[in-house]
Design a protein around this motif. Structure first.
Motif, PDB file in Angstrom:
ATOM      1  N   SER A 422       0.831  -1.207   0.000  1.00  0.00           N
ATOM      2  CA  SER A 422       0.000   0.000   0.000  1.00  0.00           C
ATOM      3  C   SER A 422       0.865   1.257   0.000  1.00  0.00           C
ATOM      4  N   THR A 423       0.487   2.227  -0.841  1.00  0.00           N
ATOM      5  CA  THR A 423       1.108   3.553  -0.852  1.00  0.00           C
ATOM      6  C   THR A 423      -0.007   4.596  -0.795  1.00  0.00           C
ATOM      7  N   LEU A 424       0.106   5.524   0.129  1.00  0.00           N
ATOM      8  CA  LEU A 424      -0.881   6.590   0.275  1.00  0.00           C
ATOM      9  C   LEU A 424      -0.289   7.884  -0.275  1.00  0.00           C
ATOM     10  N   THR A 425      -1.037   8.547  -1.151  1.00  0.00           N
ATOM     11  CA  THR A 425      -0.615   9.840  -1.683  1.00  0.00           C
ATOM     12  C   THR A 425      -1.526  10.937  -1.168  1.00  0.00           C
ATOM     13  N   LEU A 426      -0.923  11.999  -0.635  1.00  0.00           N
ATOM     14  CA  LEU A 426      -1.645  13.184  -0.177  1.00  0.00           C
ATOM     15  C   LEU A 426      -1.107  14.376  -0.954  1.00  0.00           C
ATOM     16  N   VAL A 427      -1.980  15.188  -1.525  1.00  0.00           N
ATOM     17  CA  VAL A 427      -1.525  16.347  -2.286  1.00  0.00           C
ATOM     18  C   VAL A 427      -2.268  17.593  -1.816  1.00  0.00           C
ATOM     19  N   ALA A 428      -1.502  18.639  -1.532  1.00  0.00           N
ATOM     20  CA  ALA A 428      -2.049  19.959  -1.193  1.00  0.00           C
ATOM     21  C   ALA A 428      -1.785  20.850  -2.403  1.00  0.00           C
ATOM     22  N   PRO A 429      -2.745  21.041  -3.301  1.00  0.00           N
ATOM     23  CA  PRO A 429      -2.460  21.630  -4.607  1.00  0.00           C
ATOM     24  C   PRO A 429      -2.244  23.135  -4.618  1.00  0.00           C
ATOM     25  N   GLU A 430      -2.594  23.839  -3.536  1.00  0.00           N
ATOM     26  CA  GLU A 430      -2.525  25.298  -3.551  1.00  0.00           C
ATOM     27  C   GLU A 430      -1.293  25.791  -2.795  1.00  0.00           C
ATOM     28  N   LYS A 431      -0.457  26.577  -3.476  1.00  0.00           N
ATOM     29  CA  LYS A 431       0.730  27.150  -2.846  1.00  0.00           C
ATOM     30  C   LYS A 431       0.347  27.997  -1.635  1.00  0.00           C
ATOM     31  N   GLY A 432       1.125  27.861  -0.572  1.00  0.00           N
ATOM     32  CA  GLY A 432       0.879  28.649   0.627  1.00  0.00           C
ATOM     33  C   GLY A 432      -0.203  28.105   1.523  1.00  0.00           C
ATOM     34  N   GLY A 460       1.260  23.094  -2.511  1.00  0.00           N
ATOM     35  CA  GLY A 460       1.901  22.976  -3.805  1.00  0.00           C
ATOM     36  C   GLY A 460       2.751  21.732  -3.971  1.00  0.00           C
ATOM     37  N   THR A 461       2.633  20.777  -3.044  1.00  0.00           N
ATOM     38  CA  THR A 461       3.431  19.547  -3.130  1.00  0.00           C
ATOM     39  C   THR A 461       2.552  18.313  -3.018  1.00  0.00           C
ATOM     40  N   SER A 462       3.160  17.167  -3.351  1.00  0.00           N
ATOM     41  CA  SER A 462       2.506  15.864  -3.244  1.00  0.00           C
ATOM     42  C   SER A 462       3.390  14.961  -2.404  1.00  0.00           C
ATOM     43  N   LEU A 463       2.788  14.225  -1.493  1.00  0.00           N
ATOM     44  CA  LEU A 463       3.533  13.362  -0.574  1.00  0.00           C
ATOM     45  C   LEU A 463       3.048  11.925  -0.733  1.00  0.00           C
ATOM     46  N   ALA A 464       3.961  11.010  -1.096  1.00  0.00           N
ATOM     47  CA  ALA A 464       3.645   9.586  -1.201  1.00  0.00           C
ATOM     48  C   ALA A 464       4.347   8.848  -0.070  1.00  0.00           C
ATOM     49  N   VAL A 465       3.588   8.129   0.760  1.00  0.00           N
ATOM     50  CA  VAL A 465       4.148   7.478   1.941  1.00  0.00           C
ATOM     51  C   VAL A 465       3.593   6.072   2.091  1.00  0.00           C
ATOM     52  N   GLN A 466       4.357   5.246   2.794  1.00  0.00           N
ATOM     53  CA  GLN A 466       3.798   3.991   3.274  1.00  0.00           C
ATOM     54  C   GLN A 466       2.917   4.333   4.464  1.00  0.00           C
ATOM     55  N   PRO A 467       1.639   3.974   4.403  1.00  0.00           N
ATOM     56  CA  PRO A 467       0.735   4.376   5.490  1.00  0.00           C
ATOM     57  C   PRO A 467       1.039   3.615   6.769  1.00  0.00           C
TER      58      PRO A 467
END
Length: 532
Positions: A422-432, A460-467
């Motif tokens: 399993s890989t979980l991706t979290l993305v916060a698309p808006e800068k700031g 403004g970044t995307s984070l892929a982690v092992q949950p």
């Protein structure tokens, strides 16, 4: 004469709380925000309905169903324990008894009639086994069921009481060989009246079926429309007036709707009466198969989370369903920020048409998420989109899809996570606008204790982690994703990778808000008795 007058506003509020109907505005979605009530109370839903399509007709397929409801009763929740279970549906079959779309020689055409040479009318075949499937007994612990039957039916069902908010069912199928081999996954969907599926294909080598499932006791009438790079693909009269009988599923082969071979098309599904669940099953002899779930409703912006770091080819399909062309800025959210793919600063999507772009190995070894926003010229025409993602090379390629998804506003859930893969991706698309997200691994289906971890995703970044995993895990487990107070907008996806020999078998499911709570408008007038 005494007369009871009920405020229409209050009545609407009561209906919303019971049925789960509500205005949920996505961040940045001006139209939805305008339609949302100015004030109200967020209450848990009291009943949820889900639809799972028939998993596979393959003789070498194994399917696992995982059901889960998050624990914790919110204020205003129904106090009864509740039930949550699925039941097999019937299947529309041709006059020879072959289920439509299951490999019989008489596949359906666009009007739901038998193909050429089939003189008989469709009939409903009742399921052989009507026992409940994955009957959930308690919140906070998943329950699983498995089947290897090539005749496994579609499932429909509902949850109520404490199990209704956030009830999630994952359908995961491993296909050992043949067209569509690999891992096919789908989060069972709620029924609705309209769906968009960018990324479908009628090209040689691809076999795409849309599965239409009616969970209700009244017939549904459905129209299907295909759009390609030059506009409408659907032949005159094709795809119209498809009747889906009560508690029945109808698979439709998309290539029967058009004589044009088109890769990178978009399918629009509309229920003219009733409601349905819909999902597209795509199979390819060279690149395997997977489910394409519905994309988020058209809007000026779109987020497609969870492109794997080792993706070898990524294809974007975008459609502009409105009356105006759309010009969108294309960016990849990486772990360090937003970047523009080489040569693709702006994408022009013509009104009523689908546009396909080959992004190749866009991630180049670093997992990311695609962010589409209006271009600098102020274009606000709505779009929706999906990605076809390949991993592997040569004869060891595997395919999955990532549709545009809704943000996680209160909570999202991904069921069927394993000890590995399993890989979980979290993305916060808006800068700031950084996102702070609490991720909880539930108890395992066979044992274990929940574990919680909090992640911060820079705007403004995307984070892929092992949950996180439950301590003492036995079986599979669920993940719940909850943005914390003050968090910026966040989108999520879960990849499950279960290699089959040298084949990098995988599937990706978006994790949108589970809509376990609804915003009930403040009543303009309390329920009251007026004398006249």
């Amino acid at each position: 004469m005494k007369r009871t007058i009920i405020s229409l506003t209050a009545a609407a509020a009561a209906l919303a709380a019971v049925t789960g109907v509500a205005a949920l505005a996505a961040p940045g979605d001006g139209a939805a925000a305008a339609a949302a009530p100015a004030s109200g109370t967020r209450l848990p839903v009291q009943r949820s309905t889900l639809v799972c399509p028939a998993p596979s007709s393959s003789e070498v397929a194994d399917t696992t169903y995982t059901a889960f409801a998050p624990p914790g009763a919110a204020a205003g929740a129904d106090t009864k324990k509740g039930t949550a279970q699925l039941q097999p549906t019937g299947t529309v079959a041709d006059s020879h008894g072959n289920p439509a779309g299951k490999g019989g020689k008489d596949a359906k055409d666009g009007k739901g009639k038998g193909a050429a040479g089939d003189a008989g009318a469709p009939q409903t075949v009742p399921p052989a086994d009507t026992k409940p499937v994955v009957p959930l007994q308690q919140a906070g612990k998943p329950i699983t069921a498995a089947t290897d039957s090539p005749d496994a039916p579609a499932l429909t069902g509902s949850a109520d009481g404490l199990l209704a908010p956030g009830w999630t069912v994952q359908q995961t199928t491993a296909v050992a060989a043949g067209s569509g081999r690999g891992l096919q996954g789908l989060t069972c969907t709620a029924p609705d009246t309209q769906f968009w599926f960018p990324g479908v294909s009628t090209a040689a080598g691809r076999t795409d079926y849309v599965h239409l499932t009616n969970p209700d006791a009244i017939p549904a009438v459905v129209d299907l429309e295909l759009r390609g790079k030059d506009g409408a693909l659907t032949e005159s009269g094709g795809g119209e007036d498809i009747t889906v009988p009560p508690h029945t599923t109808v698979p439709v082969l998309l290539s029967t709707l058009t004589s044009t071979a088109a890769d990178g098309a978009a399918l629009h599904v509309t229920a003219r009466s009733g409601r349905i669940g819909a999902a597209v099953q795509a199979a390819d002899a060279k690149t395997g198969g997977d489910w394409l779930p519905p994309a988020a409703d058209p809007a000026p912006s779109a987020v497609l989370p969870g492109i794997p770091a080792d993706a070898t080819d990524v294809q974007l399909v975008a459609v502009a369903p409105g009356d105006a062309d759309a010009d969108v800025k294309v960016q990849l959210a990486t772990p360090t920020g937003l970047i523009t793919p080489a040569g693709l600063d702006t994408l022009h999507v013509k009104s009523g048409m689908a546009t396909t772009v080959d992004l190749k190995d866009i991630t180049k070894g670093e997992a990311g998420s695609l962010v589409l926003t209006p271009s600098d010229d102020g274009s606000t025409a709505p779009i929706t989109a999906a990605l076809r993602v390949l991993r592997g090379k040569g004869d060891s390629q595997e395919m999955a899809f990532i549709p545009a998804t809704r943000p996680v506003e209160a909570r999202g859930t991904a069921a069927d996570n394993r000890a590995k893969g399993s890989t979980l991706t979290l993305v916060a698309p808006e800068k700031g606008k950084d996102a702070t997200v609490k991720v909880t691994a539930s108890a395992g289906s066979g044992g274990g204790s929940p574990v919680t971890k909090t992640f911060t995703v820079k705007g403004g970044t995307s984070l892929a982690v092992q949950p996180p995993q439950p301590s003492g895990l036995k079986g599979s487990y669920a993940l719940t994703v909850e943005p914390q107070s003050g968090s910026g907008p966040v989108y999520a996806a879960r990849m499950l990778a279960l290699p089959q020999g040298g084949l990098p078998a995988f599937t990706i499911q978006p994790v949108p808000d589970d809509r376990g709570a609804v915003l009930v408008p403040t009543a303009g007038q309390d329920l009251s008795l007026l004398t006249r």
